[in-house]
Design a protein around this motif. Structure first.
Motif, mmCIF file in Angstrom:
data_model
loop_
_atom_site.group_PDB
_atom_site.id
_atom_site.type_symbol
_atom_site.label_atom_id
_atom_site.label_comp_id
_atom_site.label_asym_id
_atom_site.label_seq_id
_atom_site.Cartn_x
_atom_site.Cartn_y
_atom_site.Cartn_z
ATOM 1 N N SER A 3 -10.955 -12.564 19.519
ATOM 2 C CA SER A 3 -10.088 -12.438 18.351
ATOM 3 C C SER A 3 -10.716 -13.170 17.171
ATOM 4 C CB SER A 3 -8.718 -13.022 18.664
ATOM 5 O OG SER A 3 -7.931 -13.094 17.493
ATOM 6 N N THR A 4 -10.560 -12.604 15.964
ATOM 7 C CA THR A 4 -11.100 -13.233 14.763
ATOM 8 C C THR A 4 -10.015 -13.776 13.851
ATOM 9 O OG1 THR A 4 -11.136 -11.100 13.608
ATOM 10 C CG2 THR A 4 -13.139 -11.743 14.790
ATOM 11 N N GLY A 5 -8.756 -13.578 14.219
ATOM 12 C CA GLY A 5 -7.689 -14.126 13.403
ATOM 13 C C GLY A 5 -6.404 -13.327 13.516
ATOM 14 N N VAL A 6 -5.335 -13.904 12.948
ATOM 15 C CA VAL A 6 -4.012 -13.282 12.999
ATOM 16 C C VAL A 6 -3.406 -13.290 11.607
ATOM 17 C CG1 VAL A 6 -1.679 -13.425 13.940
ATOM 18 C CG2 VAL A 6 -3.641 -13.985 15.400
ATOM 19 N N MET A 7 -2.836 -12.156 11.193
ATOM 20 C CA MET A 7 -2.070 -12.058 9.961
ATOM 21 C C MET A 7 -0.598 -11.936 10.353
ATOM 22 S SD MET A 7 -4.521 -9.253 8.043
ATOM 23 C CE MET A 7 -5.379 -8.579 9.462
ATOM 24 N N GLN A 8 0.241 -12.818 9.857
ATOM 25 C CA GLN A 8 1.650 -12.829 10.248
ATOM 26 C C GLN A 8 2.534 -12.654 9.022
ATOM 27 O OE1 GLN A 8 2.843 -15.121 13.710
ATOM 28 N NE2 GLN A 8 4.375 -16.156 12.447
ATOM 29 N N VAL A 9 3.468 -11.706 9.099
ATOM 30 C CA VAL A 9 4.327 -11.375 7.963
ATOM 31 C C VAL A 9 5.779 -11.356 8.433
ATOM 32 C CG1 VAL A 9 4.838 -9.717 6.138
ATOM 33 C CG2 VAL A 9 2.492 -9.948 6.986
ATOM 34 N N GLN A 10 6.657 -12.035 7.709
ATOM 35 C CA GLN A 10 8.081 -12.050 8.018
ATOM 36 C C GLN A 10 8.870 -11.351 6.902
ATOM 37 O OE1 GLN A 10 9.008 -16.222 8.627
ATOM 38 N NE2 GLN A 10 8.834 -15.987 10.844
ATOM 39 N N ASP A 11 10.083 -10.933 7.253
ATOM 40 C CA ASP A 11 11.067 -10.391 6.299
ATOM 41 C C ASP A 11 10.689 -9.029 5.721
ATOM 42 O OD1 ASP A 11 12.603 -12.687 6.620
ATOM 43 O OD2 ASP A 11 11.504 -13.725 5.031
ATOM 44 N N GLN A 12 9.641 -8.411 6.206
ATOM 45 C CA GLN A 12 9.314 -7.053 5.782
ATOM 46 C C GLN A 12 8.451 -6.402 6.846
ATOM 47 O OE1 GLN A 12 6.408 -6.589 2.494
ATOM 48 N NE2 GLN A 12 6.171 -8.822 2.534
ATOM 49 N N LEU A 13 8.492 -5.083 6.873
ATOM 50 C CA LEU A 13 7.676 -4.322 7.806
ATOM 51 C C LEU A 13 6.380 -3.905 7.130
ATOM 52 C CD1 LEU A 13 10.437 -2.051 9.399
ATOM 53 C CD2 LEU A 13 9.502 -4.205 10.281
ATOM 54 N N ILE A 14 5.321 -3.776 7.905
ATOM 55 C CA ILE A 14 4.022 -3.344 7.399
ATOM 56 C C ILE A 14 3.865 -1.855 7.692
ATOM 57 C CG2 ILE A 14 1.532 -3.632 7.556
ATOM 58 C CD1 ILE A 14 3.014 -5.970 6.252
ATOM 59 N N ASP A 15 3.674 -1.086 6.626
ATOM 60 C CA ASP A 15 3.527 0.368 6.769
ATOM 61 C C ASP A 15 2.121 0.769 7.174
ATOM 62 O OD1 ASP A 15 6.182 0.850 6.039
ATOM 63 O OD2 ASP A 15 5.688 0.894 3.908
ATOM 64 N N SER A 16 1.118 0.118 6.578
ATOM 65 C CA SER A 16 -0.262 0.529 6.846
ATOM 66 C C SER A 16 -1.234 -0.557 6.407
ATOM 67 C CB SER A 16 -0.580 1.849 6.125
ATOM 68 O OG SER A 16 -0.227 1.758 4.761
ATOM 69 N N LEU A 17 -2.459 -0.462 6.932
ATOM 70 C CA LEU A 17 -3.547 -1.362 6.560
ATOM 71 C C LEU A 17 -4.627 -0.576 5.837
ATOM 72 C CD1 LEU A 17 -4.177 -3.579 9.732
ATOM 73 C CD2 LEU A 17 -2.734 -4.084 7.757
ATOM 74 N N TYR A 18 -5.247 -1.224 4.827
ATOM 75 C CA TYR A 18 -6.348 -0.613 4.089
ATOM 76 C C TYR A 18 -7.481 -1.633 4.046
ATOM 77 C CZ TYR A 18 -2.600 2.518 2.767
ATOM 78 O OH TYR A 18 -1.541 3.408 2.812
#
Length: 380
Positions: free
Chosen positions: A220-235
């Motif tokens: 693993s090279t890292g973690v991105m963590q997001v609260q209070d919203q959903l992630i639709d897509s990555l670019y």
């Protein structure tokens, strides 16, 4: 009398013609004529070199018709007919192939390098002689340049992602701990990477976690963590990972997935993305509206977003809009409109046939549906 005779018999001299006085042309008239000539030359040059409004976009028929299951691989199209999987290359028809299968519930996935067909328990890599069998149930498959990811649910209901090589050898298994796997895929930086998006609601607040894996290092090279919203897509660009959420677009670096900034986009959804112009650019439309009123958002890959919004009112008959070749391309029923990234209409072209659907295949290629048949069209 003699003198008179000599005088009266002298030949008469023809009077010299009077020279007509040349009429002087007023200077204002000369100036007006000169300006008119210059204007006509300018119009001719513009029509010859710059006018795009009379150009017609050619459309090349494909063997794909409406209702067929199809998939863009990045260099061509995979599509299904009864009992067969076909590949149609956009530029080189010698690369086309057909792969027969007896399975009724066959699914497919592919990239520019790898193509697979699969069922709930078996996966066949195109070009390999033997299929790969699995225990449990195959939920979905994604193909990268050198690896294949298989989302599998075991007999106990647990989910994991199995990582295979292009020959079918399993080299890794990624577990989501106590989270639900939402999505996964591949991208390339210095080497091939896999990302896995998971969702947890155990704390009462939705938490999205995006974990990235270096497939060469198997770590693993890292973690991105997001609260209070959903992630639709990555670019993904060469320098950034942009996570487009329901409220914000968040920029992360590749090194350690460090968060750099967040840009508010509440009320909008991302329709398309490109960084071909050298600047990450998003095409957004209202979540509760149509795509006639859109917004172009450019962001900088710096410590601050440097965001620039450009609002456009598109033609009401628009079929689809995409960012291509560093411009906004809008497809209507019979026209193709090109706008600069600052919202100025730069050209209009006619389509050979009226279209009902438009799909972006690459930064320079569209797939257009007309009268039940799909066509490819190059956009320059």
């Amino acid at each position: 009398m003699e003198a008179y005779y000599r005088q009266s018999n002298r030949p008469e001299r023809t009077p010299a013609p009077r020279r007509k006085r040349r009429r002087r042309v007023p200077r204002t008239l000369l100036f007006t004529g000169l300006m008119l000539l210059i204007g006509l030359i300018a119009v001719a040059v513009y029509l010859l070199f710059f006018n795009e409004r009379e150009k017609t976009i050619s459309m090349d028929a494909t063997p794909i018709t409406a209702g067929m299951t199809k998939l863009n691989t990045g260099s061509g199209m995979l599509y299904q007919t009864d009992g067969n999987i076909h590949y149609y290359d956009w530029s080189n028809q010698n690369r086309n192939y057909t792969h027969g299968t007896a399975a009724a519930d066959i699914r497919m996935n592919g990239s520019a390098k790898i193509s697979v067909v699969y069922t709930g328990s078996m996966l066949q890599i195109i070009g390999q002689s033997q299929p790969v069998s699995f225990t449990g149930e195959i939920l979905s498959v994604e193909c990268g340049e050198q690896h294949i990811g298989v989302l599998r649910r075991d007999s106990g209901g647990g989910e994991s992602i199995l990582v295979l090589t292009e020959t079918g050898e399993q080299v890794d298994q990624l577990l989501p701990d106590d989270q639900y796997i939402v999505d996964f895929g591949f991208y390339t930086t210095t080497g091939e990477m896999l990302w896995m998006q998971t969702l947890s609601v155990t704390a009462g607040v939705p938490t999205t976690r995006i974990t990235t894996y270096d497939l060469q290092k198997r770590a693993s090279t890292g973690v991105m963590q997001v609260q209070d919203q959903l992630i639709d897509s990555l670019y993904v660009t060469a320098n950034s990972v942009f996570a487009a959420g329901t409220s914000q677009i968040i920029r992360y670096t590749h090194a350690g997935n460090k968060e750099i900034y967040r840009e508010m986009v509440y009320g909008y959804k991302v329709l398309d993305f490109s960084d071909a112009s050298g600047t990450p650019t998003f095409l957004l439309a209202p979540r509760q509206g149509n795509m006639h009123a859109v917004k172009l958002l450019t962001l900088q890959e710096e410590d601050v977003s440097g965001a620039v919004d450009t609002h456009l009112q598109l033609p009401s008959e628009g079929v689809a809009g995409y960012i291509m070749n560093g411009a906004l391309v809008v497809v209507s029923r019979d026209k193709l409109y090109t706008y600069t990234l600052r919202g100025k209409l730069s050209s209009t072209a006619s389509l050979e046939l009226p279209v009902d659907e438009a799909i972006k295949l690459s930064d320079s290629m569209l797939l257009l549906l007309s009268n039940g048949t799909y066509y490819t069209a190059k956009v320059r």
